[in-house]
Design an enzyme around this catalytic site. Structure first.
Site, PDB file in Angstrom:
ATOM      1  CE  LYS A   1      40.929 -34.187 -23.407  1.00  0.00           C
ATOM      2  NZ  LYS A   1      39.610 -34.879 -23.265  1.00  0.00           N
TER       3      LYS A   1
HETATM    4  N1  PMP Z   1      44.332 -40.154 -20.553  1.00  0.00           N
HETATM    5  C1  PMP Z   1      44.639 -38.998 -19.955  1.00  0.00           C
HETATM    6  C2  PMP Z   1      45.939 -38.898 -19.230  1.00  0.00           C
HETATM    7  C3  PMP Z   1      43.733 -37.925 -19.997  1.00  0.00           C
HETATM    8  O1  PMP Z   1      44.039 -36.774 -19.386  1.00  0.00           O
HETATM    9  C4  PMP Z   1      42.497 -38.095 -20.660  1.00  0.00           C
HETATM   10  C5  PMP Z   1      41.497 -36.979 -20.720  1.00  0.00           C
HETATM   11  N2  PMP Z   1      41.003 -36.523 -19.513  1.00  0.00           N
HETATM   12  C6  PMP Z   1      42.221 -39.327 -21.251  1.00  0.00           C
HETATM   13  C7  PMP Z   1      43.165 -40.330 -21.191  1.00  0.00           C
HETATM   14  C8  PMP Z   1      40.882 -39.614 -21.891  1.00  0.00           C
HETATM   15  O2  PMP Z   1      40.669 -38.997 -23.096  1.00  0.00           O
HETATM   16  P1  PMP Z   1      39.197 -38.580 -23.546  1.00  0.00           P
HETATM   17  O3  PMP Z   1      38.824 -37.361 -22.759  1.00  0.00           O
HETATM   18  O4  PMP Z   1      39.357 -38.295 -24.998  1.00  0.00           O
HETATM   19  O5  PMP Z   1      38.270 -39.706 -23.264  1.00  0.00           O
END
Ligand code: PMP
Length: 328
Positions: free
Chosen positions: A43
């Site tokens: 992120k």
């Molecule tokens: N894994 C973790 C640990 C996250 O914090 C997030 C984002 N909330 C994601 C995966 C997913 O990523 P995205 O928001 O780009 O879908």
């Protein structure tokens, strides 16, 4: 390796070959080591992308406050970049996340607001709370990671091209779970443009509605998951851009078995969403056993971010999590 300020060293992460699971499948399984970003997760990219866009469009000036609702990692990414670029942060989080995320945010000097977890339709949801706080605060900018497509765009501009270059264009499949959809949308859009035959698999935890949405067109879910930061029950502007071929559901027991396997056999301490991603990549490898496919997934963050939970046998017992051998 990159050299520069915190903002300048986001991204450019290594692609780690997961040897144990590559050997077991006769494919090559790689994880993009996003836990090596300065704020410790994938992120950081979205945070930087949203801040750079806001600066460019004149929505942020020094001393302003960035407001965001988050499961934690976006808040940490924003706080990391904000500290270096001279902004304040107000972060709204549900109060059921791993303690390490709250501690990290406080260490970075943010104002932290926690709310009870509740469905999105409830006005007290962290998303709506963050929006209202931003509306009330002068000189503030609501990052809005779910609908702000600077999130997916930075993955299109950085993560996708990095994967393409690191595999010398030989990537056959990409596997990822979805929180906002930024990673999946940006990377799948880029890779499909480069190679139409690439297979894109979405890995969904129990309790999330995307698996059902992609199969039937309707959001529905069953069960629940201890994974953090992934799973969603609505269509976001970011996810709308995703090019997904197939969705699979991964159980928490498959996820936790993968998490322990990676620690023991590959020296990789990854968080829950990363372990879930790797399980779905491994499953794809087993379905294509011996074909030498190059499969790439995302190691979103580190197990150390959830250490107090994941390596506590009482926690595993309370949550009914069973660690089983992954490979025979
Ligand atoms: N894994 C973790 C640990 C996250 O914090 C997030 C984002 N909330 C994601 C995966 C997913 O990523 P995205 O928001 O780009 O879908």
């Amino acid at each position: 390796m990159k050299t520069g300020s915190v903002s300048q060293v986001v991204g450019g992460t290594p692609l780690v070959k997961i040897k144990s699971l590559s050997d077991a499948t006769g494919c090559e399984i790689f994880g993009k080591a996003e836990f090596l970003n300065p704020g410790g997760s994938v992120k950081d990219r979205a945070a930087l992308g949203m801040i750079l866009r806001a600066e460019k469009e004149g929505h942020l000036k020094p001393g302003d406050t960035i407001v965001e609702g988050t499961a934690g990692n976006t808040g940490i990414g924003l706080a990391t970049v904000a500290a270096q670029r001279g902004y304040q942060c107000l972060i709204v989080m549900p109060n059921n996340q791993a303690q390490e995320k709250y501690d990290t945010l406080r260490a970075l000097g943010v104002e932290l607001v926690t709310v009870d977890p509740c469905p999105f339709a409830n006005e007290n949801h962290f998303y709506h709370t963050a929006r209202r706080r931003a509306e009330k605060l002068s000189n503030s900018f609501w990052a809005n990671q779910f609908e702000n497509t600077a999130n997916a765009d930075i993955h299109y501009q950085t993560t996708g091209p990095e994967i393409w270059e690191q595999t010398l264009g030989e990537v056959d499949a990409f596997v990822a779970s979805v929180g906002t959809g930024g990673t999946m949308a940006g990377v799948s859009r880029y890779l499909k443009e480069k190679k139409t035959s690439i297979h894109i698999r979405l890995a969904d935890p129990m309790g999330s509605g995307l698996y059902s949405y992609l199969k039937t067109g309707k959001f529905a879910s069953s069960g629940s998951s201890v994974t953090e930061g992934i799973g969603i029950m609505r269509l976001t502007e970011n996810f709308k851009q995703a090019k997904v071929d197939e969705a699979v559901q991964v159980s928490d027991n498959e996820m936790i078995s993968t998490l322990y396997h990676l620690a023991k056999h590959d020296g990789l301490l990854v968080g829950t969403s990363a372990a879930l991603n790797v399980f779905a990549a491994y499953q794809y490898g087993m379905e294509n056993k011996g074909k030498g496919r190059k499969i790439v997934t995302v190691l979103c963050d580190s197990a150390l971010r959830y250490q107090s939970r994941l390596f506590d046998s009482q926690y595993l017992q309370d949550k009914n999590l069973k660690v089983s051998p992954l490979t025979s």
